[in-house]
Design an enzyme around this catalytic site. Structure first.
Site: not given
Length: 304
Positions: A152, A245, A275
């Site tokens: 991320s 996501d 995600h």
């Protein structure tokens, strides 16, 4: 592909609980809540070496290794929107990466935004990588076989370190591993529109995270990996994205951008997943399986 049953169960639970968003919680409370997700992260194996070190600048790093011999090393930069997370929140993931890869993993407790906005998190991760290269013998790692890895926002940091290391001809990086990375503050991609709300990470939360990271200022080119002047001669890349996501399209597009610049890119979009599925492998079996595959590939690539 439809949502994986475990992902569907997760989004159903989110809808039922109607918990506050990160931006509604605010920085301090959000950090406290993020640290309660330990069970979602799954178990991390015992390792021969888990060592904490403090760099001269005060930033802490944690070394994970399960081998007695000198092994390749991957730097790990944690996710959490540059606002959340620390060495504890990603401990299990780092342990699994070290065990399955046969490499050392060095996690970086970089300073968080908004107290420390861009470029400080990037600088901390770069200096930590530089520190590991310079002190490789003392740390018992082979920094001539080095990867940068992140999930991320950590994927953003890994991509940024790879660009900075190339530009400064500082140290060779053999591989960059970007797990559903944050790449740019463009909130109008198809995936941002499709999954804006109700799938875990939301568009509004990402807008909030970017504001914290940038300190309320416009995004400088250096803060956005896809806006680099050139992507030529960057390290080979392994990029993992998730179908459901908001960040999917920017990760997919960055893979294409690197490939177009001549970079060796392996890109996999994980179907049916949300995600953070690799971080939250305690509730997503796919996260455990894919995480193991990624770790094995890191080990194979660094030993090639």
């Amino acid at each position: 592909m439809t949502l994986h049953p475990q992902a569907q169960a997760f989004v159903d639970t989110l809808a039922e609980t109607d918990s506050p968003t990160w931006e509604e919680l605010g920085v301090e409370k959000a950090r406290e809540v993020f640290e309660t997700f330990e069970e979602m992260c799954g178990e991390g194996p015992d390792l021969a070496r888990v060592e904490d070190h403090t760099m001269p600048c005060g930033v802490q790093i944690r070394l994970y290794c399960d081998r007695s011999e000198t092994v390749p090393v991957t730097m790990f930069f944690h996710g959490g929107g540059w606002v959340l997370g620390n060495l504890r929140t990603h401990d299990a993931l780092c342990r699994r990466l070290a065990k399955a890869s046969g490499c050392a993993v060095v996690a970086v407790d970089y300073r968080l935004s908004p107290e420390h906005p861009f470029p400080i998190p990037v600088q901390d991760c770069y200096r930590a990588t530089e520190y590991v290269v310079e002190h490789a013998a003392r740390l018992g790692v082979d920094a001539t076989r080095l990867a940068v890895t992140g999930d991320s926002a950590g994927g953003h940091l890994a991509a940024s370190v790879a660009i900075k290391a190339r530009d400064e001809a500082a140290f060779p990086i053999a591989l960059q591993v970007l797990m559903y990375p944050v790449i740019e503050p463009n909130f109008d991609t198809a995936s941002y529109r499709q999954y804006a709300d109700g799938f875990g990470l939301t568009r509004d939360s990402m807008k909030w995270f970017w504001r914290q990271f940038l300190g309320g200022k416009p995004a400088a080119r250096e803060a956005v990996p896809c806006r680099a002047e050139s992507h030529a001669n960057l390290p080979p890349a392994l990029i993992i994205t998730a179908q459901y996501d908001v960040l999917r399209d920017e990760g997919d597009q960055y893979a294409d951008q690197l490939r177009d610049a001549g970079v060796d890119v392996t890109h996999r979009q994980q179907q049916g997943m949300l995600h953070a599925f690799l971080h939250f492998a305690g509730i997503f079996d796919t996260g455990m399986e894919v995480g193991h595959q990624v770790a094995v590939e890191i080990g194979e690539r660094l030993r090639a």
